[in-house]
Design an enzyme around this catalytic site. Structure first.
Site, PDB file in Angstrom:
ATOM      1  N   ARG A  59     -11.400  20.751 -13.470  1.00 44.08           N
ATOM      2  CA  ARG A  59     -10.663  21.594 -14.357  1.00 44.08           C
ATOM      3  C   ARG A  59      -9.533  20.763 -15.018  1.00 44.08           C
ATOM      4  O   ARG A  59      -9.455  20.731 -16.329  1.00 44.08           O
ATOM      5  CB  ARG A  59      -9.819  23.008 -13.700  1.00 44.08           C
ATOM      6  CG  ARG A  59      -8.958  23.612 -14.743  1.00 44.08           C
ATOM      7  CD  ARG A  59      -8.543  25.000 -13.985  1.00 44.08           C
ATOM      8  NE  ARG A  59      -7.281  25.646 -14.606  1.00 44.08           N
ATOM      9  CZ  ARG A  59      -7.344  26.461 -15.615  1.00 44.08           C
ATOM     10  NH1 ARG A  59      -8.670  26.713 -16.188  1.00 44.08           N
ATOM     11  NH2 ARG A  59      -6.430  26.898 -16.003  1.00 44.08           N
TER      12      ARG A  59
ATOM     13  N   HIS B  28     -10.806  22.296  -8.974  1.00 41.59           N
ATOM     14  CA  HIS B  28      -9.630  22.124  -9.926  1.00 41.59           C
ATOM     15  C   HIS B  28      -9.694  20.621 -10.362  1.00 41.59           C
ATOM     16  O   HIS B  28      -8.936  20.534 -11.516  1.00 41.59           O
ATOM     17  CB  HIS B  28      -8.314  22.159  -9.150  1.00 41.59           C
ATOM     18  CG  HIS B  28      -7.362  23.423  -9.853  1.00 41.59           C
ATOM     19  ND1 HIS B  28      -8.008  24.706 -10.232  1.00 41.59           N
ATOM     20  CD2 HIS B  28      -6.194  23.095 -10.451  1.00 41.59           C
ATOM     21  CE1 HIS B  28      -6.798  25.312 -10.824  1.00 41.59           C
ATOM     22  NE2 HIS B  28      -5.811  24.294 -10.837  1.00 41.59           N
TER      23      HIS B  28
ATOM     24  N   LYS C 272      -6.547  35.113 -14.711  1.00 44.73           N
ATOM     25  CA  LYS C 272      -5.238  35.608 -14.209  1.00 44.73           C
ATOM     26  C   LYS C 272      -4.849  36.722 -15.264  1.00 44.73           C
ATOM     27  O   LYS C 272      -4.803  36.583 -16.420  1.00 44.73           O
ATOM     28  CB  LYS C 272      -4.189  34.535 -14.082  1.00 44.73           C
ATOM     29  CG  LYS C 272      -4.619  33.574 -12.889  1.00 44.73           C
ATOM     30  CD  LYS C 272      -3.669  32.545 -12.758  1.00 44.73           C
ATOM     31  CE  LYS C 272      -3.875  31.548 -11.577  1.00 44.73           C
ATOM     32  NZ  LYS C 272      -2.785  30.694 -11.095  1.00 44.73           N
TER      33      LYS C 272
ATOM     34  N   HIS D 219      -3.948  29.452 -19.885  1.00 43.74           N
ATOM     35  CA  HIS D 219      -2.549  29.372 -19.486  1.00 43.74           C
ATOM     36  C   HIS D 219      -1.654  30.103 -20.535  1.00 43.74           C
ATOM     37  O   HIS D 219      -1.790  30.188 -21.706  1.00 43.74           O
ATOM     38  CB  HIS D 219      -2.087  27.771 -19.886  1.00 43.74           C
ATOM     39  CG  HIS D 219      -2.568  26.914 -18.766  1.00 43.74           C
ATOM     40  ND1 HIS D 219      -2.575  25.433 -19.027  1.00 43.74           N
ATOM     41  CD2 HIS D 219      -3.193  27.055 -17.415  1.00 43.74           C
ATOM     42  CE1 HIS D 219      -3.022  24.783 -18.090  1.00 43.74           C
ATOM     43  NE2 HIS D 219      -3.245  25.820 -17.072  1.00 43.74           N
TER      44      HIS D 219
ATOM     45  N   ARG E  27     -11.445  28.175 -13.600  1.00 44.74           N
ATOM     46  CA  ARG E  27     -10.813  28.019 -12.344  1.00 44.74           C
ATOM     47  C   ARG E  27     -12.177  28.667 -11.332  1.00 44.74           C
ATOM     48  O   ARG E  27     -12.962  29.217 -11.629  1.00 44.74           O
ATOM     49  CB  ARG E  27     -10.016  29.099 -11.927  1.00 44.74           C
ATOM     50  CG  ARG E  27      -8.628  29.003 -12.868  1.00 44.74           C
ATOM     51  CD  ARG E  27      -7.597  29.856 -12.662  1.00 44.74           C
ATOM     52  NE  ARG E  27      -6.422  29.731 -13.417  1.00 44.74           N
ATOM     53  CZ  ARG E  27      -6.145  30.294 -14.772  1.00 44.74           C
ATOM     54  NH1 ARG E  27      -7.264  30.866 -15.142  1.00 44.74           N
ATOM     55  NH2 ARG E  27      -5.077  30.071 -15.200  1.00 44.74           N
TER      56      ARG E  27
ATOM     57  N   TYR F 170      -0.902  17.695 -18.720  1.00 43.56           N
ATOM     58  CA  TYR F 170      -2.012  17.045 -19.211  1.00 43.56           C
ATOM     59  C   TYR F 170      -1.558  15.986 -20.134  1.00 43.56           C
ATOM     60  O   TYR F 170      -2.136  14.886 -20.169  1.00 43.56           O
ATOM     61  CB  TYR F 170      -3.126  17.870 -19.453  1.00 43.56           C
ATOM     62  CG  TYR F 170      -3.862  18.788 -18.358  1.00 43.56           C
ATOM     63  CD1 TYR F 170      -4.404  18.294 -17.230  1.00 43.56           C
ATOM     64  CD2 TYR F 170      -3.356  20.087 -18.573  1.00 43.56           C
ATOM     65  CE1 TYR F 170      -4.661  19.115 -16.250  1.00 43.56           C
ATOM     66  CE2 TYR F 170      -3.807  21.090 -17.367  1.00 43.56           C
ATOM     67  CZ  TYR F 170      -4.489  20.632 -16.452  1.00 43.56           C
ATOM     68  OH  TYR F 170      -4.875  21.488 -15.322  1.00 43.56           O
TER      69      TYR F 170
END
Length: 320
Positions: free
Chosen positions: A269, A266, A189, A292, A165, A301
């Site tokens: 990404r 992004h 995150k 994730h 990110r 995806y």
């Protein structure tokens, strides 16, 4: 009774009844300290909660414990009626569920009015993905003879090589990159770290930037080559850490220069994940590489690769 229009831009300093202020403070602390959300995400949830509290105030509801499911439905209907984007309504619904969930769990309210509140459904937009040839043109575009060009190429290579990110990329310090082993340690995150491989082109671009362009950028800024003074991997024009906005501008500017408008970090990404899956990587490995938490996020995806396979089939099969 006609539902009032939700305030479009609630202000942090707008006075609310004490019970609402206390409840929103509980929500913010929970998201920040227990869930580890980024400050910008916490601020967005808090703003949503304040907006809902102001909406309730128009009905004379001065405490969260007075909220009934009908009030929640009226609020969401009002958002829809006043043209809020589906993604915004979904986030505000998530805010309501989080707010009343944490209040109920802590005994601040007797019942949770949002326990059956359904998340609005909407068509999931497939992420934009560049073709490998377009990625190659993008990465080769910066002028590697100047410090700025070396930084831009290193940044672009890292974004595509790691799927980072933009916040993870600009947050990197020099010691997070292990060029000898071809890897980078990303801080994602939820305060989670992950180690991601880097390919040879990315390592070469990073090595050149660190050894040459970064050192020159620090010297120009009058800081010398002292990593203890400025440990950031990517530097701005004044020698400080490159910001999110500056990094996005680098990607957009380089994309426009090679005829690829609207390219963002992004986009790289998304392309990273899709190209891995198209190349045979399994979805759980890609989930780990992207950082994730939920597999369902990565499975977005697989829809992209399914479309790719469908196009290939229709192009190649004689009876498609």
């Amino acid at each position: 009774m006609t539902a009032p229009q939700p305030t479009s831009r609630p202000h942090a300093d707008t006075a609310l009844p004490p019970a609402w202020e206390a409840a929103i403070e509980v929500l913010g602390g929970h998201l920040r300290d227990e869930r580890g959300l980024a400050l910008r995400s916490v601020a967005a949830y808090v703003a949503d909660a304040r907006q809902f509290a102001a909406f309730c105030g128009a009905f004379g509801i001065e405490e969260p414990g007075e909220v009934e499911p009908l009030v929640l439905r009226r609020y969401l209907a009002a958002l829809d009626a006043h043209g809020y984007a589906r993604a915004s309504v979904q986030r505000k619904t998530s805010t309501l569920r989080r707010l009343f969930g944490v209040l109920a769990a802590r005994g601040r309210i007797d019942h949770n009015p949002a326990v059956r509140l359904a998340m609005p459904r909407g068509a999931r937009a497939l992420p934009r993905v560049l073709r490998p040839a377009d990625v190659a043109r993008l990465l080769a575009a910066p002028d590697a003879s100047s410090p700025g060009g070396q930084r831009d190429r290193a940044l672009l290579e890292l974004l595509y090589a790691s799927g980072a990110r933009v916040s993870e990329a600009v947050g990197l310090d020099v010691d997070a990159v292990d060029l000898a082993r071809g890897a980078v340690r990303l801080h994602g995150k939820g305060d989670k770290h992950r180690r991601v491989p880097l390919g040879e082109p990315a390592c070469e671009a990073l090595e050149r930037w660190i050894a040459d362009g970064r050192a020159r950028r620090l010297a120009e800024a009058g800081r010398g080559d002292h990593r203890a003074v400025e440990p950031a991997l990517f530097l701005g024009s004044r020698g400080g850490r490159l910001s999110d906005r500056e990094a996005r501008a680098v990607v957009a500017r380089t994309g426009a220069a090679v005829g690829l408008p609207h390219v963002t970090p992004h986009t790289l990404r998304h392309s990273y994940a899709t190209h891995l899956l198209e190349g045979g990587a399994d979805v759980r490995s890609v989930q780990e590489l992207l950082g994730h938490v939920a597999l369902s996020t990565t499975q977005t995806y697989t829809h992209v690769t399914s479309e790719h396979l469908r196009r290939s089939y229709e192009h190649a099969h004689p009876r498609a």
